[in-house]
Design a protein around this motif. Structure first.
Motif, PDB file in Angstrom:
ATOM      1  N   LEU A   1       7.464  -1.110  -5.550  1.00 12.75           N
ATOM      2  CA  LEU A   1       6.053  -0.798  -5.322  1.00 12.75           C
ATOM      3  C   LEU A   1       5.891   0.268  -4.248  1.00 12.75           C
ATOM      4  CD1 LEU A   1       4.542  -4.392  -5.559  1.00 12.75           C
ATOM      5  CD2 LEU A   1       4.587  -2.606  -7.327  1.00 12.75           C
ATOM      6  N   VAL A   2       6.707   0.190  -3.192  1.00 12.79           N
ATOM      7  CA  VAL A   2       6.697   1.235  -2.166  1.00 12.79           C
ATOM      8  C   VAL A   2       7.066   2.572  -2.802  1.00 12.79           C
ATOM      9  CG1 VAL A   2       7.937   2.103  -0.134  1.00 12.79           C
ATOM     10  CG2 VAL A   2       7.094  -0.242  -0.168  1.00 12.79           C
ATOM     11  N   GLY A   3       8.075   2.582  -3.661  1.00 10.41           N
ATOM     12  CA  GLY A   3       8.487   3.809  -4.341  1.00 10.41           C
ATOM     13  C   GLY A   3       7.374   4.403  -5.188  1.00 10.41           C
ATOM     14  N   VAL A   4       6.643   3.548  -5.891  1.00 10.85           N
ATOM     15  CA  VAL A   4       5.523   4.023  -6.715  1.00 10.85           C
ATOM     16  C   VAL A   4       4.457   4.666  -5.830  1.00 10.85           C
ATOM     17  CG1 VAL A   4       3.597   3.251  -8.158  1.00 10.85           C
ATOM     18  CG2 VAL A   4       5.899   2.427  -8.630  1.00 10.85           C
ATOM     19  N   LEU A   5       4.112   4.011  -4.730  1.00 10.52           N
ATOM     20  CA  LEU A   5       3.093   4.571  -3.834  1.00 10.52           C
ATOM     21  C   LEU A   5       3.565   5.884  -3.212  1.00 10.52           C
ATOM     22  CD1 LEU A   5       1.740   1.366  -2.065  1.00 10.52           C
ATOM     23  CD2 LEU A   5       0.625   2.730  -3.836  1.00 10.52           C
ATOM     24  N   ARG A   6       4.824   5.943  -2.807  1.00 15.82           N
ATOM     25  CA  ARG A   6       5.353   7.192  -2.233  1.00 15.82           C
ATOM     26  C   ARG A   6       5.330   8.322  -3.258  1.00 15.82           C
ATOM     27  NH1 ARG A   6      10.469   5.120   1.456  1.00 15.82           N
ATOM     28  NH2 ARG A   6       9.177   4.181   3.088  1.00 15.82           N
ATOM     29  N   SER A   7       5.609   7.992  -4.514  1.00 15.38           N
ATOM     30  CA  SER A   7       5.596   9.034  -5.557  1.00 15.38           C
ATOM     31  C   SER A   7       4.180   9.571  -5.781  1.00 15.38           C
ATOM     32  CB  SER A   7       6.176   8.496  -6.868  1.00 15.38           C
ATOM     33  OG  SER A   7       5.267   7.623  -7.513  1.00 15.38           O
ATOM     34  N   GLN A   8       3.182   8.800  -5.364  1.00 18.66           N
ATOM     35  CA  GLN A   8       1.786   9.224  -5.486  1.00 18.66           C
ATOM     36  C   GLN A   8       1.271   9.872  -4.194  1.00 18.66           C
ATOM     37  OE1 GLN A   8      -0.125   9.021  -8.358  1.00 18.66           O
ATOM     38  NE2 GLN A   8       1.841   8.495  -9.267  1.00 18.66           N
ATOM     39  N   GLY A   9       2.174  10.046  -3.210  1.00 17.02           N
ATOM     40  CA  GLY A   9       1.819  10.741  -1.983  1.00 17.02           C
ATOM     41  C   GLY A   9       1.400   9.863  -0.817  1.00 17.02           C
ATOM     42  N   TYR A  10       1.530   8.549  -0.949  1.00 17.26           N
ATOM     43  CA  TYR A  10       1.156   7.645   0.138  1.00 17.26           C
ATOM     44  C   TYR A  10       2.378   7.307   0.988  1.00 17.26           C
ATOM     45  CZ  TYR A  10      -3.187   7.081  -2.421  1.00 17.26           C
ATOM     46  OH  TYR A  10      -4.376   7.323  -3.060  1.00 17.26           O
ATOM     47  N   ASP A  11       2.197   7.244   2.302  1.00 19.44           N
ATOM     48  CA  ASP A  11       3.262   6.912   3.240  1.00 19.44           C
ATOM     49  C   ASP A  11       3.303   5.389   3.377  1.00 19.44           C
ATOM     50  OD1 ASP A  11       5.148   6.777   5.225  1.00 19.44           O
ATOM     51  OD2 ASP A  11       3.963   7.839   6.735  1.00 19.44           O
ATOM     52  N   ALA A  12       4.102   4.762   2.534  1.00 18.05           N
ATOM     53  CA  ALA A  12       4.127   3.302   2.439  1.00 18.05           C
ATOM     54  C   ALA A  12       5.482   2.739   2.843  1.00 18.05           C
ATOM     55  CB  ALA A  12       3.807   2.879   1.005  1.00 18.05           C
ATOM     56  N   GLU A  13       5.451   1.509   3.340  1.00 20.48           N
ATOM     57  CA  GLU A  13       6.673   0.763   3.632  1.00 20.48           C
ATOM     58  C   GLU A  13       6.352  -0.725   3.558  1.00 20.48           C
ATOM     59  OE1 GLU A  13       7.305   0.375   8.290  1.00 20.48           O
ATOM     60  OE2 GLU A  13       7.036   2.466   7.688  1.00 20.48           O
ATOM     61  N   ILE A  14       7.379  -1.549   3.525  1.00 13.33           N
ATOM     62  CA  ILE A  14       7.188  -2.990   3.453  1.00 13.33           C
ATOM     63  C   ILE A  14       6.753  -3.492   4.827  1.00 13.33           C
ATOM     64  CG2 ILE A  14       8.359  -5.205   3.112  1.00 13.33           C
ATOM     65  CD1 ILE A  14      10.160  -3.730   1.097  1.00 13.33           C
ATOM     66  N   GLY A  15       5.785  -4.429   4.820  1.00 16.34           N
ATOM     67  CA  GLY A  15       5.318  -5.074   6.038  1.00 16.34           C
ATOM     68  C   GLY A  15       3.994  -4.527   6.519  1.00 16.34           C
ATOM     69  N   GLY A  16       3.431  -5.172   7.540  1.00 18.44           N
ATOM     70  CA  GLY A  16       2.289  -4.620   8.232  1.00 18.44           C
ATOM     71  C   GLY A  16       0.923  -5.199   7.917  1.00 18.44           C
ATOM     72  N   TYR A  17       0.701  -5.806   6.807  1.00 17.69           N
ATOM     73  CA  TYR A  17      -0.628  -6.282   6.428  1.00 17.69           C
ATOM     74  C   TYR A  17      -0.607  -7.791   6.365  1.00 17.69           C
ATOM     75  CZ  TYR A  17      -4.886  -6.737   3.580  1.00 17.69           C
ATOM     76  OH  TYR A  17      -6.119  -7.060   3.103  1.00 17.69           O
ATOM     77  N   SER A  18      -1.687  -8.418   6.758  1.00 24.41           N
ATOM     78  CA  SER A  18      -1.784  -9.868   6.599  1.00 24.41           C
ATOM     79  C   SER A  18      -3.102 -10.198   5.914  1.00 24.41           C
ATOM     80  CB  SER A  18      -1.706 -10.573   7.954  1.00 24.41           C
ATOM     81  OG  SER A  18      -2.878 -10.338   8.700  1.00 24.41           O
ATOM     82  N   ALA A  19      -3.191 -11.376   5.365  1.00 25.98           N
ATOM     83  CA  ALA A  19      -4.397 -11.773   4.648  1.00 25.98           C
ATOM     84  C   ALA A  19      -5.619 -11.722   5.552  1.00 25.98           C
ATOM     85  CB  ALA A  19      -4.228 -13.175   4.063  1.00 25.98           C
ATOM     86  N   GLY A  20      -5.427 -11.922   6.847  1.00 28.87           N
ATOM     87  CA  GLY A  20      -6.532 -11.872   7.781  1.00 28.87           C
ATOM     88  C   GLY A  20      -6.940 -10.464   8.161  1.00 28.87           C
TER      89      GLY A  20
END
Length: 79
Positions: A57-76
Protein backbone atom coordinates in the motif's frame (compact mmCIF):
# COMPACT_ATOMS: atom_id res chain seq x y z
CA UNK A 1 -8.84 -8.64 8.98
CA UNK A 2 -6.10 -6.37 10.25
CA UNK A 3 -5.81 -2.63 10.82
CA UNK A 4 -2.67 -0.72 9.88
CA UNK A 5 -1.46 2.86 10.04
CA UNK A 6 0.28 4.88 7.36
CA UNK A 7 2.07 8.21 7.74
CA UNK A 8 1.68 10.55 4.77
CA UNK A 9 3.77 13.72 4.83
CA UNK A 10 2.40 17.10 3.74
CA UNK A 11 -1.17 15.88 3.49
CA UNK A 12 -2.83 19.27 4.01
CA UNK A 13 -5.69 19.22 1.50
CA UNK A 14 -9.03 17.50 2.29
CA UNK A 15 -9.36 16.70 -1.43
CA UNK A 16 -6.03 14.83 -1.34
CA UNK A 17 -7.15 12.91 1.76
CA UNK A 18 -10.22 11.80 -0.20
CA UNK A 19 -8.04 10.77 -3.14
CA UNK A 20 -5.83 8.70 -0.85
CA UNK A 21 -8.90 6.94 0.53
CA UNK A 22 -10.04 6.15 -3.03
CA UNK A 23 -6.59 4.84 -4.00
CA UNK A 24 -6.40 2.59 -0.94
CA UNK A 25 -9.96 1.26 -1.18
CA UNK A 26 -9.36 0.38 -4.83
CA UNK A 27 -6.63 -2.07 -3.81
CA UNK A 28 -7.56 -5.73 -3.60
CA UNK A 29 -7.86 -6.77 0.03
CA UNK A 30 -8.55 -3.31 1.47
CA UNK A 31 -11.90 -3.13 3.21
CA UNK A 32 -11.80 0.41 4.64
CA UNK A 33 -9.50 3.44 4.61
CA UNK A 34 -9.78 6.70 6.52
CA UNK A 35 -7.29 9.49 5.81
CA UNK A 36 -6.74 12.68 7.79
CA UNK A 37 -4.89 15.84 6.92
CA UNK A 38 -1.93 17.24 8.82
CA UNK A 39 1.82 17.37 8.60
CA UNK A 40 2.23 14.52 8.84
CA UNK A 41 -1.18 13.33 7.86
CA UNK A 42 -2.08 9.71 7.77
CA UNK A 43 -4.43 6.91 6.99
CA UNK A 44 -5.87 4.03 8.94
CA UNK A 45 -6.45 1.01 6.73
CA UNK A 46 -8.44 -2.15 7.40
CA UNK A 47 -7.13 -4.91 5.14
CA UNK A 48 -6.81 -8.65 4.62
CA UNK A 49 -3.16 -9.44 5.23
CA UNK A 50 -3.40 -12.57 3.07
CA UNK A 51 -4.21 -10.36 0.03
CA UNK A 52 -2.22 -7.16 0.54
CA UNK A 53 0.54 -5.81 2.81
CA UNK A 54 1.13 -2.37 4.24
CA UNK A 55 4.39 -2.29 2.25
CA UNK A 56 2.42 -2.77 -0.96
CA UNK A 57 0.00 0.00 0.00
CA UNK A 58 2.90 2.36 0.73
CA UNK A 59 4.31 1.48 -2.70
CA UNK A 60 1.00 2.29 -4.39
CA UNK A 61 0.79 5.67 -2.65
CA UNK A 62 4.42 6.49 -3.50
CA UNK A 63 3.78 5.62 -7.15
CA UNK A 64 1.00 8.23 -7.07
CA UNK A 65 3.38 10.88 -5.69
CA UNK A 66 2.58 10.70 -1.97
CA UNK A 67 5.37 10.55 0.63
CA UNK A 68 4.08 7.57 2.60
CA UNK A 69 5.50 5.14 5.13
CA UNK A 70 4.19 2.63 7.66
CA UNK A 71 3.13 4.04 11.03
CA UNK A 72 2.09 7.40 12.38
CA UNK A 73 -1.72 7.43 12.43
CA UNK A 74 -4.06 6.29 15.16
CA UNK A 75 -7.82 5.91 15.26
CA UNK A 76 -7.96 8.88 17.62
CA UNK A 77 -6.21 11.08 15.07
CA UNK A 78 -2.99 11.61 17.03
CA UNK A 79 0.33 10.82 15.33
Amino acid sequence: MKTGNLKIRALTCPHCAGEIEKILIAQSGVRRAAARTGNPGGAEVQYEESRVTLEQLVGVLRSQGYDAEIGGYSAGGAP
